[in-house]
Design an enzyme around this catalytic site. Sequence first.
Site, PDB file in Angstrom:
ATOM      1  N   GLY A  75      44.559  32.936  35.994  1.00  0.00           N
ATOM      2  CA  GLY A  75      43.733  33.056  34.701  1.00  0.00           C
ATOM      3  C   GLY A  75      43.687  34.550  34.307  1.00  0.00           C
ATOM      4  N   SER A 105      39.155  37.745  38.589  1.00  0.00           N
ATOM      5  CA  SER A 105      40.251  36.651  38.768  1.00  0.00           C
ATOM      6  C   SER A 105      39.712  35.476  38.244  1.00  0.00           C
ATOM      7  CB  SER A 105      40.374  36.715  40.452  1.00  0.00           C
ATOM      8  OG  SER A 105      41.142  35.235  40.663  1.00  0.00           O
ATOM      9  N   GLY A 106      40.634  34.905  37.560  1.00  0.00           N
ATOM     10  CA  GLY A 106      40.184  33.484  36.778  1.00  0.00           C
ATOM     11  C   GLY A 106      40.068  32.303  37.719  1.00  0.00           C
TER      12      GLY A 106
END
Length: 346
Positions: free
Chosen positions: A256, A91-92
């Site tokens: 992201g 996960s960004g």
Amino acid sequence: MRSRLSINVVGCHAEGEIGDVIVGGVLSPTGGTMMDKMITMERDHDHIRQLLICEPRGSVARHVNLIVPAVNPECVAGAIIMEPTEYVPMSGSNTICIATVLLETGMVPMNEPVTRFKLDMPGGVIEVTAECEGGKCRSITFRNAPAFAAVLDGALEVEGYGTIPLDIAYGGMFFGIVDAKGLGFEVKPDEARDLAILGEKIRKAAREQFDVVHPEFPNVCGVSIVQFAMPFEGSGKVTRNTCIVAPGRSDRSPTGTGTSARMAVLQARGQMNVGDTLIHSSIIGSRFIGKILDVNHFGERTTIVPQITGRAWITGQHTYLVDSDDPWQTGYMLSDTWGVTPTLKQ
């Protein structure tokens, strides 16, 4: 009061999306790889996610990240990402929160003006570059794991909407990407509830109608998030989007992994190439800057190497306790906020 456990958490958000970080009170799950550790965490220790994300201690708008020792000796730390309804390889926004917390709490030494290190994530090794000034992270840039387009212009049947075109791409999880403008949206705050309701409808339909599986991680399958994307404005120009996180809410950040997935689709269509940038604006106006660093071909599959830049801010420090008499020791979920799909992998 006596508590059966004590969990220390640093509160953090990246461009508006909450990605709190567990820094004490939870041991690392077992496993030979970070993906194995993530699977163990989900299978054997999911009470930690439930305790911190479900009410009354958490909310549907929260993610929680567990810092663990790295398996890869090149990395300073590992992390397991816990989202409201699933565990994801990458996960960004959470990576940006993790990096910021590691540096600003001193868990990783900060070197100004630039600190570089690697994180061991379930989806792969992530290279981080932090711009630092005055003891603070001004921005985090990370080199994401490879992203790729899996389906272009798929025909998705959605009740009440007929057949709509759907792109599916992996950027850290599988995203179903739809044309926001074509569906009558502008991706504005006052559309948030309607976007969330339709997004969940599309996600469930996509999981039923498209069987997508990561070539290296067979446990990573099916569309996890639906992205409503406004038309691409060109390299270096701002493009709005919102990603609907299950069980049905807009990601407050531009996402992201969603930016990585969108760039993979745009590259597959010939609209982006190496060196081009995608400035993604979220539904609240926050921004991530995406860039394609490289393009690689593996037989019939093409992958891109995405780079994402964003910011995070620490919001507080918390110690969570559990009274032995508390009837809701693992929390609860209600459909007024959690929708109709509160459980894992639906």
